[in-house]
Design a protein around this motif. Sequence first.
Motif, PDB file in Angstrom:
ATOM      1  N   TYR A   1      58.282  11.839  -0.073  1.00 32.32           N
ATOM      2  CA  TYR A   1      59.737  11.835  -0.004  1.00 32.32           C
ATOM      3  C   TYR A   1      60.236  12.963   0.900  1.00 32.32           C
ATOM      4  O   TYR A   1      61.130  12.775   1.718  1.00 32.32           O
ATOM      5  CB  TYR A   1      60.333  11.983  -1.408  1.00 32.32           C
TER       6      TYR A   1
ATOM      7  N   PHE B   1      60.270  12.361   4.762  1.00 29.98           N
ATOM      8  CA  PHE B   1      61.352  11.663   5.472  1.00 29.98           C
ATOM      9  C   PHE B   1      62.718  12.240   5.126  1.00 29.98           C
ATOM     10  O   PHE B   1      63.757  11.638   5.420  1.00 29.98           O
ATOM     11  CB  PHE B   1      61.304  10.146   5.247  1.00 29.98           C
TER      12      PHE B   1
ATOM     13  N   ALA C   1      64.044  13.285   2.074  1.00 33.18           N
ATOM     14  CA  ALA C   1      64.632  13.136   0.747  1.00 33.18           C
ATOM     15  C   ALA C   1      64.271  14.331  -0.124  1.00 33.18           C
ATOM     16  O   ALA C   1      63.261  15.005   0.104  1.00 33.18           O
ATOM     17  CB  ALA C   1      64.143  11.845   0.091  1.00 33.18           C
TER      18      ALA C   1
ATOM     19  N   ARG D   1      61.420   2.239   8.456  1.00 35.62           N
ATOM     20  CA  ARG D   1      62.260   3.427   8.476  1.00 35.62           C
ATOM     21  C   ARG D   1      63.643   2.995   8.958  1.00 35.62           C
ATOM     22  O   ARG D   1      63.788   2.324   9.975  1.00 35.62           O
ATOM     23  CB  ARG D   1      61.662   4.511   9.360  1.00 35.62           C
TER      24      ARG D   1
ATOM     25  N   PRO E   1      71.604   3.740   3.706  1.00 30.46           N
ATOM     26  CA  PRO E   1      70.432   4.581   3.967  1.00 30.46           C
ATOM     27  C   PRO E   1      70.654   5.508   5.152  1.00 30.46           C
ATOM     28  O   PRO E   1      71.398   5.186   6.078  1.00 30.46           O
ATOM     29  CB  PRO E   1      69.319   3.568   4.251  1.00 30.46           C
ATOM     30  N   GLU E   2      70.001   6.639   5.104  1.00 34.07           N
ATOM     31  CA  GLU E   2      70.085   7.603   6.190  1.00 34.07           C
ATOM     32  C   GLU E   2      69.079   7.238   7.280  1.00 34.07           C
ATOM     33  O   GLU E   2      68.029   6.663   7.001  1.00 34.07           O
ATOM     34  CB  GLU E   2      69.802   9.002   5.650  1.00 34.07           C
TER      35      GLU E   2
ATOM     36  N   GLU F   1      65.114   7.146   6.852  1.00 34.73           N
ATOM     37  CA  GLU F   1      64.741   6.933   5.448  1.00 34.73           C
ATOM     38  C   GLU F   1      63.798   5.735   5.341  1.00 34.73           C
ATOM     39  O   GLU F   1      63.946   4.747   6.047  1.00 34.73           O
ATOM     40  CB  GLU F   1      66.005   6.690   4.633  1.00 34.73           C
TER      41      GLU F   1
ATOM     42  N   ILE G   1      62.721   2.463   3.636  1.00 36.53           N
ATOM     43  CA  ILE G   1      63.379   1.445   2.810  1.00 36.53           C
ATOM     44  C   ILE G   1      62.587   0.142   2.838  1.00 36.53           C
ATOM     45  O   ILE G   1      61.912  -0.182   3.805  1.00 36.53           O
ATOM     46  CB  ILE G   1      64.820   1.144   3.286  1.00 36.53           C
TER      47      ILE G   1
ATOM     48  N   ARG H   1      65.999   1.466  -1.778  1.00 36.35           N
ATOM     49  CA  ARG H   1      66.174   2.682  -0.982  1.00 36.35           C
ATOM     50  C   ARG H   1      65.118   3.719  -1.318  1.00 36.35           C
ATOM     51  O   ARG H   1      64.536   3.738  -2.395  1.00 36.35           O
ATOM     52  CB  ARG H   1      67.564   3.284  -1.241  1.00 36.35           C
ATOM     53  N   ARG H   2      64.905   4.620  -0.329  1.00 32.22           N
ATOM     54  CA  ARG H   2      64.006   5.768  -0.486  1.00 32.22           C
ATOM     55  C   ARG H   2      62.659   5.348  -1.061  1.00 32.22           C
ATOM     56  O   ARG H   2      62.197   5.873  -2.061  1.00 32.22           O
ATOM     57  CB  ARG H   2      64.683   6.861  -1.306  1.00 32.22           C
ATOM     58  N   TRP H   3      62.054   4.402  -0.355  1.00 35.26           N
ATOM     59  CA  TRP H   3      60.706   3.898  -0.640  1.00 35.26           C
ATOM     60  C   TRP H   3      60.677   3.135  -1.949  1.00 35.26           C
ATOM     61  O   TRP H   3      60.526   1.920  -1.955  1.00 35.26           O
ATOM     62  CB  TRP H   3      59.687   5.036  -0.633  1.00 35.26           C
TER      63      TRP H   3
END
Length: 214
Positions: free
Chosen positions: A61, A64, A66, A121, A135-136, A139, A141, A151-153
Amino acid sequence: MMDDIQVDEAIFELRPDFAVLVMTARGMKNGPTDDRARAWLAGASAQPVPAEKIDAWKDAYRAFGAKPQRTRPSVDALTRRLPLPEINQVVDAYNSISVRHALPIGGEDLDRYAGPPRLVRATGEEASEEALGTPEPGEVIWRDDIGVTCRRWNWRQVVRTRLTEETVNGLFLLERLEPMTLEELKVAGEELADLLTELSPGVRISSRLISAGN
């Protein structure tokens, strides 16, 4: 569909040790938590949680951008809720396997997907449900043709693809990082398949391993 599921090369550049065992289960029967599912949850809740596997996801995390103390990897969040909550039979099954192996597992309603799942990503322009936010850029996803599915894996999935008691065809994503071995990932998949078959003797299960160079 199984052959169309993709993990972008950028994911392996971020974590070369990443692998996902993709499973589909067609013809499932689901229902409220029963005594059998409670036994699965209790057995998993009683086991010690190997911190090194959780730490690997926290590192992923951070890679990337987070902050895992704020948006926790799914297996970290789950192990902080012990004893495991009752959801429904199928969710209870995969949550118990997730905790037993300290392995993030996503359970999805396959019929609610638009096109195949892809792990990528983010560009930051993907459509997402309001509750999850956009999502940023960069990130990790999961997404389909409509937009973000998680989101966030493996932090949080959208409501649209959530597995419910009405789900007939399920998709399960078992996500591995070292120090978990590919052999343990295989075993976890077999254990999940056994529980799903116990719940639905006629279920048809297929699986595919996606890893770097595979």
